[in-house]
Design a protein around this motif. Structure first.
Motif, PDB file in Angstrom:
ATOM      1  N   SER A 278       0.816  -1.220   0.000  1.00  0.00           N
ATOM      2  CA  SER A 278       0.000   0.000   0.000  1.00  0.00           C
ATOM      3  C   SER A 278       0.848   1.268   0.000  1.00  0.00           C
ATOM      4  CB  SER A 278      -0.901   0.004   1.235  1.00  0.00           C
ATOM      5  OG  SER A 278      -0.093  -0.033   2.397  1.00  0.00           O
ATOM      6  N   ALA A 279       0.207   2.374  -0.336  1.00  0.00           N
ATOM      7  CA  ALA A 279       0.887   3.662  -0.372  1.00  0.00           C
ATOM      8  C   ALA A 279      -0.125   4.753  -0.047  1.00  0.00           C
ATOM      9  CB  ALA A 279       1.489   3.908  -1.750  1.00  0.00           C
ATOM     10  N   LEU A 280       0.405   5.966   0.218  1.00  0.00           N
ATOM     11  CA  LEU A 280      -0.491   7.107   0.434  1.00  0.00           C
ATOM     12  C   LEU A 280      -1.358   7.284  -0.821  1.00  0.00           C
ATOM     13  CD1 LEU A 280      -1.308   9.854   1.851  1.00  0.00           C
ATOM     14  CD2 LEU A 280       0.603  10.877   0.579  1.00  0.00           C
ATOM     15  N   ILE A 281      -0.690   7.281  -1.973  1.00  0.00           N
ATOM     16  CA  ILE A 281      -1.418   7.409  -3.235  1.00  0.00           C
ATOM     17  C   ILE A 281      -1.415   6.021  -3.887  1.00  0.00           C
ATOM     18  CG2 ILE A 281      -1.516   8.584  -5.472  1.00  0.00           C
ATOM     19  CD1 ILE A 281       0.275  10.800  -4.170  1.00  0.00           C
ATOM     20  N   SER A 282      -2.597   5.464  -4.031  1.00  0.00           N
ATOM     21  CA  SER A 282      -2.695   4.082  -4.512  1.00  0.00           C
ATOM     22  C   SER A 282      -2.698   4.037  -6.032  1.00  0.00           C
ATOM     23  CB  SER A 282      -3.978   3.454  -3.980  1.00  0.00           C
ATOM     24  OG  SER A 282      -5.073   4.097  -4.621  1.00  0.00           O
ATOM     25  N   HIS A 283      -2.826   2.844  -6.593  1.00  0.00           N
ATOM     26  CA  HIS A 283      -2.890   2.696  -8.050  1.00  0.00           C
ATOM     27  C   HIS A 283      -4.000   3.535  -8.665  1.00  0.00           C
ATOM     28  CE1 HIS A 283      -0.777  -1.463  -7.623  1.00  0.00           C
ATOM     29  NE2 HIS A 283       0.088  -0.496  -7.797  1.00  0.00           N
ATOM     30  N   SER A 284      -5.079   3.738  -7.906  1.00  0.00           N
ATOM     31  CA  SER A 284      -6.192   4.522  -8.463  1.00  0.00           C
ATOM     32  C   SER A 284      -5.794   5.985  -8.662  1.00  0.00           C
ATOM     33  CB  SER A 284      -7.415   4.439  -7.544  1.00  0.00           C
ATOM     34  OG  SER A 284      -7.163   5.177  -6.359  1.00  0.00           O
ATOM     35  N   GLY A 285      -4.792   6.424  -7.935  1.00  0.00           N
ATOM     36  CA  GLY A 285      -4.322   7.806  -8.066  1.00  0.00           C
ATOM     37  C   GLY A 285      -5.274   8.830  -7.476  1.00  0.00           C
ATOM     38  N   ARG A 286      -6.277   8.397  -6.727  1.00  0.00           N
ATOM     39  CA  ARG A 286      -7.337   9.300  -6.263  1.00  0.00           C
ATOM     40  C   ARG A 286      -7.104   9.766  -4.826  1.00  0.00           C
ATOM     41  NH1 ARG A 286     -12.435   7.919  -9.331  1.00  0.00           N
ATOM     42  NH2 ARG A 286     -13.430   9.030  -7.632  1.00  0.00           N
ATOM     43  N   SER A 287      -7.703  10.895  -4.526  1.00  0.00           N
ATOM     44  CA  SER A 287      -7.575  11.388  -3.151  1.00  0.00           C
ATOM     45  C   SER A 287      -8.845  11.095  -2.339  1.00  0.00           C
ATOM     46  CB  SER A 287      -7.279  12.887  -3.144  1.00  0.00           C
ATOM     47  OG  SER A 287      -8.272  13.553  -3.873  1.00  0.00           O
ATOM     48  N   ASP A 288      -9.825  10.448  -2.972  1.00  0.00           N
ATOM     49  CA  ASP A 288     -11.032  10.114  -2.198  1.00  0.00           C
ATOM     50  C   ASP A 288     -11.034   8.638  -1.793  1.00  0.00           C
ATOM     51  OD1 ASP A 288     -11.399   9.141  -4.718  1.00  0.00           O
ATOM     52  OD2 ASP A 288     -13.385  10.022  -5.035  1.00  0.00           O
ATOM     53  N   THR A 289      -9.843   8.071  -1.622  1.00  0.00           N
ATOM     54  CA  THR A 289      -9.772   6.691  -1.123  1.00  0.00           C
ATOM     55  C   THR A 289      -9.763   6.714   0.401  1.00  0.00           C
ATOM     56  OG1 THR A 289      -7.371   6.704  -1.044  1.00  0.00           O
ATOM     57  CG2 THR A 289      -8.374   5.977  -3.113  1.00  0.00           C
ATOM     58  N   ARG A 290     -10.105   5.577   0.979  1.00  0.00           N
ATOM     59  CA  ARG A 290     -10.141   5.485   2.444  1.00  0.00           C
ATOM     60  C   ARG A 290      -8.755   5.783   3.034  1.00  0.00           C
ATOM     61  NH1 ARG A 290      -9.300   1.496   6.584  1.00  0.00           N
ATOM     62  NH2 ARG A 290      -8.394   0.086   5.061  1.00  0.00           N
ATOM     63  N   VAL A 291      -7.736   5.163   2.445  1.00  0.00           N
ATOM     64  CA  VAL A 291      -6.393   5.306   3.005  1.00  0.00           C
ATOM     65  C   VAL A 291      -5.905   6.753   2.877  1.00  0.00           C
ATOM     66  CG1 VAL A 291      -3.980   4.599   2.727  1.00  0.00           C
ATOM     67  CG2 VAL A 291      -5.801   2.875   2.705  1.00  0.00           C
ATOM     68  N   PHE A 292      -6.127   7.364   1.721  1.00  0.00           N
ATOM     69  CA  PHE A 292      -5.682   8.754   1.557  1.00  0.00           C
ATOM     70  C   PHE A 292      -6.384   9.658   2.561  1.00  0.00           C
ATOM     71  CE2 PHE A 292      -5.317  13.000  -0.113  1.00  0.00           C
ATOM     72  CZ  PHE A 292      -4.014  13.035  -0.575  1.00  0.00           C
ATOM     73  N   ARG A 293      -7.677   9.424   2.730  1.00  0.00           N
ATOM     74  CA  ARG A 293      -8.433  10.258   3.680  1.00  0.00           C
ATOM     75  C   ARG A 293      -7.898  10.092   5.100  1.00  0.00           C
ATOM     76  NH1 ARG A 293     -13.585   8.388   2.051  1.00  0.00           N
ATOM     77  NH2 ARG A 293     -14.279   9.517   0.211  1.00  0.00           N
ATOM     78  N   GLU A 294      -7.682   8.839   5.488  1.00  0.00           N
ATOM     79  CA  GLU A 294      -7.205   8.605   6.864  1.00  0.00           C
ATOM     80  C   GLU A 294      -5.822   9.226   7.076  1.00  0.00           C
ATOM     81  OE1 GLU A 294      -7.598   4.933   8.941  1.00  0.00           O
ATOM     82  OE2 GLU A 294      -9.362   4.340   7.799  1.00  0.00           O
ATOM     83  N   LEU A 295      -4.953   9.045   6.087  1.00  0.00           N
ATOM     84  CA  LEU A 295      -3.605   9.582   6.238  1.00  0.00           C
ATOM     85  C   LEU A 295      -3.604  11.101   6.214  1.00  0.00           C
ATOM     86  CD1 LEU A 295      -2.487   6.779   6.267  1.00  0.00           C
ATOM     87  CD2 LEU A 295      -0.889   7.391   4.471  1.00  0.00           C
ATOM     88  N   SER A 296      -4.449  11.704   5.358  1.00  0.00           N
ATOM     89  CA  SER A 296      -4.414  13.173   5.340  1.00  0.00           C
ATOM     90  C   SER A 296      -5.025  13.753   6.608  1.00  0.00           C
ATOM     91  CB  SER A 296      -5.022  13.776   4.074  1.00  0.00           C
ATOM     92  OG  SER A 296      -6.074  13.020   3.606  1.00  0.00           O
ATOM     93  N   ALA A 297      -6.018  13.055   7.175  1.00  0.00           N
ATOM     94  CA  ALA A 297      -6.557  13.537   8.456  1.00  0.00           C
ATOM     95  C   ALA A 297      -5.466  13.461   9.533  1.00  0.00           C
ATOM     96  CB  ALA A 297      -7.767  12.701   8.866  1.00  0.00           C
ATOM     97  N   LEU A 298      -4.709  12.378   9.505  1.00  0.00           N
ATOM     98  CA  LEU A 298      -3.613  12.227  10.468  1.00  0.00           C
ATOM     99  C   LEU A 298      -2.558  13.306  10.258  1.00  0.00           C
ATOM    100  CD1 LEU A 298      -2.066  10.571  12.630  1.00  0.00           C
ATOM    101  CD2 LEU A 298      -1.233   9.103  10.773  1.00  0.00           C
ATOM    102  N   GLY A 299      -2.235  13.557   8.982  1.00  0.00           N
ATOM    103  CA  GLY A 299      -1.241  14.587   8.668  1.00  0.00           C
ATOM    104  C   GLY A 299      -1.671  15.940   9.207  1.00  0.00           C
ATOM    105  N   ALA A 300      -2.956  16.277   9.021  1.00  0.00           N
ATOM    106  CA  ALA A 300      -3.462  17.573   9.493  1.00  0.00           C
ATOM    107  C   ALA A 300      -3.388  17.644  11.013  1.00  0.00           C
ATOM    108  CB  ALA A 300      -4.897  17.756   9.020  1.00  0.00           C
ATOM    109  N   GLU A 301      -3.704  16.537  11.662  1.00  0.00           N
ATOM    110  CA  GLU A 301      -3.692  16.504  13.127  1.00  0.00           C
ATOM    111  C   GLU A 301      -2.266  16.692  13.670  1.00  0.00           C
ATOM    112  OE1 GLU A 301      -6.786  13.769  15.327  1.00  0.00           O
ATOM    113  OE2 GLU A 301      -4.883  12.726  15.041  1.00  0.00           O
TER     114      GLU A 301
END
Ligand code: GLA
Ligand code: ZN
Length: 664
Positions: free
Chosen positions: A351-374
């Motif tokens: 897995s990665a922050l940006i997955s094969h889909s390249g999207r920012s509305d994935t579960r993992v991207f959302r969780e990681l960006s919320a963590l980053g903001a926190e």
């Protein structure tokens, strides 16, 4: 600096268009740090003379412009194909003695002068080129140093290492006990690397002393590669901070030795899919203990890994809780492998922050960006904060190696699970633990009311004297089976086990039963005789120690299984067997009570509770790794939670994977 947030980024695989998109997504996710250039040698150098840093220049510029911190790799852990073809000696020979061909990574022979020369030349150029790049906050040397090489260069270097260590061949023969099995050497040149061709079966040491020294030599050889690169970097950039990513409880590298050469410890945390959370906590504490200082969590998986047998997804909220656990135990970074998922090669399913889909509305991207903001909001509040253990556990790489290489007494005896069992018992009681080396000074020991050294197989130098003095002066020591067995060359101490720990433990023993996994013995503790024990059963002869548990079956029924010896002002516990969980808990309760350790939270709770301190403030990390909501202990109510801004009340319930960061 804030808590570093981001991770490994390998942009070499993509186009300008993708880089631009990545930069936008990094901003959206509050990424402030990228680790670059970890595996790029083959791209940076085309042949003997031609280097090309233009792509790296561009990448560095791009990230510096974006205000990112850069952790700069040196790329030396995978030799390029052209170099392998030109100089096959740069590659390793495996345990079977077979020279490897080009392929995989971590494929270099640490004692190949040609490898060292080329690696040095590359690092020299990197350091000179980027010495004024202020975005670089750390230099990341090589990658996950480990593995062994059994080639002729290593064999020769081993002889030099031995000559330095022993001086004469007679001294070596004596240390290695070579009079047995006709192993006497008359010349250092007769000594061979203990590969399968020489020593037999993988994992077992027929000539245990030579194998042990080879393991130490190998750790030193790889460390020498690290040091050579570090010295080149520091000659160019005197204030450069150098690190390399360690691997927790990796057996083959003595990390206490490594940490002395590192400016900051960093490590890669990939818990197995069923690993207990206390095991991850333990490994963080061990990594913190290497330098007794905060460390960097250099890598973890955003969600799925690829190399486990079953690569389960991380549950919603899990990566956040896992990240805070690392901070709780001493990390000043939350970094991931990796930023964008590879499309080819063996890590395409990691897995990665940006997955094969390249999207920012994935579960993992959302969780990681919320963590980053926190984390951004937290700023530098906890950065550099210290931890104060009340108990110390001795972690000894020499004992780890020697114990697991030994043939007998039980194939089921493993070092780390033995350490973990005691750690876990303290963890469940919310007692903060520090890890210390076996050569910890008397002063270091004296700072702890409780010191544990389970399976301290090898006892050398001042260790026994220091542990004995520690107890005499009032400390509580815990040790047990397979401790105090051998000197630094794996030579058994005569006169009864546990060798130099006999006096402080107030007992001796001659025999040790090793039970098959489906066999146990009855055990009686405090008048209750329906407990059991297994794995090993020491036949203890107390010479002053009080009996705390007795065997209830076997021909040694009625004799001592667990003892405590009052010695001077203190006491030494000896666990001669592995009690079942209920008996173990009962005994540990008694150990803790008698030691004077004061758990910071006395109420029973299933939450993980850890504390870091900075500038007179305490930061309590409260984590729920259970599957049910858990009430927050009374002792912590009334404190503000830095993450939610709320005050914890008497009725606060923490949901599964919930996190509180309370400031006191
Ligand atoms: C290691 C390596 C990384 C990557 C990850 C994937 O930690 O350092 O390069 O391969 O594993 O799990
Ligand atoms: Zn080699």
């Amino acid at each position: 600096m804030n808590i570093l947030f981001g991770g490994d980024y390998n942009p070499e695989q993509w186009s300008q268009e993708v880089w631009n998109k990545d930069m936008e997504m990094f901003r959206a996710a509050s990424v402030d740090t990228v680790t670059l250039n970890v595996f790029a040698w083959g791209l940076l150098q085309k042949n003997e003379e031609e280097y090309d840093f233009s792509a790296l220049d561009e990448t560095v510029r791009r990230h510096a412009r974006a205000g990112h911190h850069i952790i700069m790799g040196t790329s030396t852990s995978t030799v390029p194909a052209w170099l392998s073809r030109q100089h096959p000696e740069v590659l390793r020979s495996d345990y079977r003695g077979v020279r490897k061909k080009f392929g995989k990574r971590h494929n270099f022979c640490p004692n190949s002068p040609v490898y060292r020369r080329y690696a040095g030349a590359l690092v020299q150029r990197l350091a000179a080129r980027y010495k004024n790049e202020r975005a670089i906050v750390y230099w990341h040397i090589g990658n996950e140093f480990e593995g062994e090489c059994y080639c002729e260069n290593c064999e020769k270097a081993f002889r030099v290492w031995l000559k330095e260590k022993y001086g004469t061949i007679e001294a070596l023969n004596a240390a290695w006990n070579t009079a047995f099995w006709s192993h006497t050497f008359y010349d250092f040149d007769e000594i061979v690397a203990p590969s399968e061709l020489a020593d037999g079966e993988a994992g077992l040491a027929f000539m245990s002393a030579i194998k042990l020294d080879y393991a130490r030599f190998n750790s030193d050889s790889q460390l020498a590669c690290y040091k050579a690169e570090r010295d080149i970097i520091k000659a160019e950039i005197p204030d450069a901070k150098c690190t390399t990513n360690l691997m927790g409880t990796c057996r083959t590298m003595d990390y206490f030795r490594w940490a002395k050469e590192m400016d900051i410890v960093s490590w890669d945390c990939y818990p197995g899919y069923r690993a207990p959370w206390s095991e991850t906590a333990m490994t963080h504490d061990l990594m913190r203990g290497l330098k007794d200082a905060p460390f960097l969590l250099m890598e973890q998986a955003p969600s799925q890994q690829n190399w486990q047998a079953y690569n389960t997804l991380k549950q919603p909220g899990e990566i956040r809780a896992q990240s805070y656990q690392s901070i709780a135990h001493g990390s000043d970074a939350v970094l991931f492998f990796q930023m964008r998922q590879s499309v080819g090669g063996c890590e395409k399913f990691h897995s990665a922050l940006i997955s094969h889909s390249g999207r920012s509305d994935t579960r993992v991207f959302r969780e990681l960006s919320a963590l980053g903001a926190e984390l951004k909001m937290l700023g530098d509040k906890t950065v550099g904060a210290t931890t104060r253990g009340q108990a110390a556990i001795v972690f000894d790489w020499d004992s780890y190696q020697a114990l697991e290489m030994s043939i007998g007494p039980s194939r089921d005896l493993r070092y780390v699970p033995e350490i973990w069992r005691f750690y876990d018992a303290l963890y469940r009681r919310h007692i903060p633990v520090d890890f210390i080396p076996a050569d910890a000074s008397a002063d270091t020991l004296a700072a702890y009311p409780l010191v544990l050294c389970p399976v301290l197989y090898m006892v050398k130098g001042d260790t026994a004297a220091n542990l004995t003095a520690y107890v005499r002066q009032g400390g509580t020591l815990v040790t047990g089976y397979m401790s105090g067995m051998a000197d630094g060359n794996d030579k058994i101490y005569t006169g009864g086990y546990p060798g130099p720990l006999r006096e402080v433990c107030g007992l001796w023993l001659d025999e040790r039963d090793a039970l098959p996994p489906d066999e146990s013995r009855k055990l009686s503790v405090g008048g209750k005789d329906d407990y059991t024990c297994g794995l090993l059963c020491d036949l203890i002869c107390p010479t002053g120690a009080e009996v705390k548990a007795r065997y209830g079956s076997g021909f040694y029924a009625g004799t001592a299984a667990v003892t405590v010896n009052r010695y001077g002002q203190g006491q030494a516990w000896y666990f001669g067997t592995k009690p079942d969980d209920a008996a173990f808990d009962r005994l540990v309760d008694e150990v803790v009570q008698g030691s004077g350790v004061q758990p910071p939270v006395d109420e029973p709770t299933k939450l993980e509770i850890t504390c870091r301190e900075k500038d007179g403030k305490r930061f309590w990390f409260v984590l729920n790794f259970t599957t049910e909501p858990q009430p927050v202990p009374q002792a912590l109510s009334g404190l503000p939670d830095l993450l939610s801004g709320k005050i914890t009340g008497e009725n606060t319930q923490l949901p599964p994977y919930g996190v509180l960061l309370l400031e006191e």
